[in-house]
Design a protein around this motif. Structure first.
Motif, mmCIF file in Angstrom:
data_model
loop_
_atom_site.group_PDB
_atom_site.id
_atom_site.type_symbol
_atom_site.label_atom_id
_atom_site.label_comp_id
_atom_site.label_asym_id
_atom_site.label_seq_id
_atom_site.Cartn_x
_atom_site.Cartn_y
_atom_site.Cartn_z
ATOM 1 N N ASP A 36 0.708 -1.226 -0.119
ATOM 2 C CA ASP A 36 -0.036 -0.085 0.148
ATOM 3 C C ASP A 36 0.855 1.294 0.086
ATOM 4 N N ASN A 79 -9.350 1.416 -4.947
ATOM 5 C CA ASN A 79 -8.158 2.068 -4.795
ATOM 6 C C ASN A 79 -8.189 3.335 -5.980
ATOM 7 N N GLY A 129 -1.917 5.825 -0.689
ATOM 8 C CA GLY A 129 -0.515 4.853 -0.583
ATOM 9 C C GLY A 129 0.110 6.058 -0.339
#
Ligand code: UDP
Length: 242
Positions: free
Chosen positions: A164, A221, A232
């Protein structure tokens, strides 16, 4: 909240579509990725994809085992074409128009890479999938991603990975590893942080293209990142650890 980016370049490594298999393509993962892309295309975001080939063949590894490096790299580039066609199929199955453009002429299966044409496709809402890397041995698809992003004027590179973000140590090994919220290019280069290879980072630095490093396997995401949410690590800002 509206979208922050209008034109993105999504770098998908071969490993990202390998799933938990040791080799090849996991069709369920590909379908999930295609859905993620479809969701941002539906928001009017223009998407160029550069896909890797490491799930099938890596030139450097084959060369280390004795193969001629240039030949090995060509095989690696051809491997990316298989991934590109797989992604194309998955996207078109769910109604997203796409064009595959290959940097190695392969007219029966893909258009040649022509920058002006790629931009035209983007303007028409088609996803452009760049296959065969840069067409040159000794390069990587990360460098290709930086190159194509600069060429098509993408505002950002979304670098899909299995973690991540970027850490100051390997998070799988060191429990105290800390994730960077943002980083500058020089810090990545000096500390040899494995975001992308140094040629790719240098190209992004010169052209001022930020890189968002995020975990592709977390549903939503790409959409969150397009909306400007922190998903991230962003390279191209100030250096800061969270
Ligand atoms: N490759 C190359 N030139 C390029 C892009 C890729 O020679 O411009 C070759 C190289 O051998 C590389 C392979 O294609 O190992 C697969 O690409 P890459 O390793 O970048 O894929 P990823 O790690 O993203 O899956």
């Amino acid at each position: 909240m509206g979208k922050v980016y209008q034109r993105i370049l999504l770098k998908i490594s071969g490993e990202a579509i390998m799933g938990d298999m040791g080799y090849g393509i996991d069709s369920q993962v590909v379908q999930a990725v295609a859905q993620e892309v479809a969701n941002v295309v539906a928001e009017g975001v223009q998407v160029t994809i550069v896909v890797g080939g490491g799930n099938i063949f890596r030139g450097v590894r084959a060369a280390a085992a004795g193969m001629d490096r240039v030949t090995a790299d060509y095989i690696g580039m051809i491997a990316t074409v298989m991934n590109a066609l797989t992604l194309q199929d998955a996207l078109e199955q769910i109604g997203v128009p796409t064009r595959v453009q290959s940097a190695i002429a392969m007219q029966e299966v893909a258009e040649p890479y022509i920058r002006r044409r790629a931009v035209r496709h983007l303007e028409k809402g088609r996803v452009v999938i760049c296959a065969a890397g840069s067409g040159n041995p000794f390069f990587t698809t990360d460098t290709t991603a930086a190159l194509r992003a600069a060429e098509v004027d993408a505002e950002v590179i979304f670098k899909a990975t299995k973690v991540d973000g970027v850490y100051d140590a390997d998070p799988f090994v060191d429990p105290n590893a800390r994730r960077y919220q943002s980083l500058n290019y020089s810090h990545v280069l000096t500390n040899d942080l494995r975001v992308m290879d140094s040629t790719a980072i240098a190209l992004c630095k010169e052209n001022n293209i930020p890189i968002v490093v995020f975990d592709l396997s977390v549903q939503g995401n790409i959409h969150r990142a397009v909306m400007g949410e922190s998903v991230g690590t962003i390279v191209g800002g100030y250096c800061e650890v969270i």
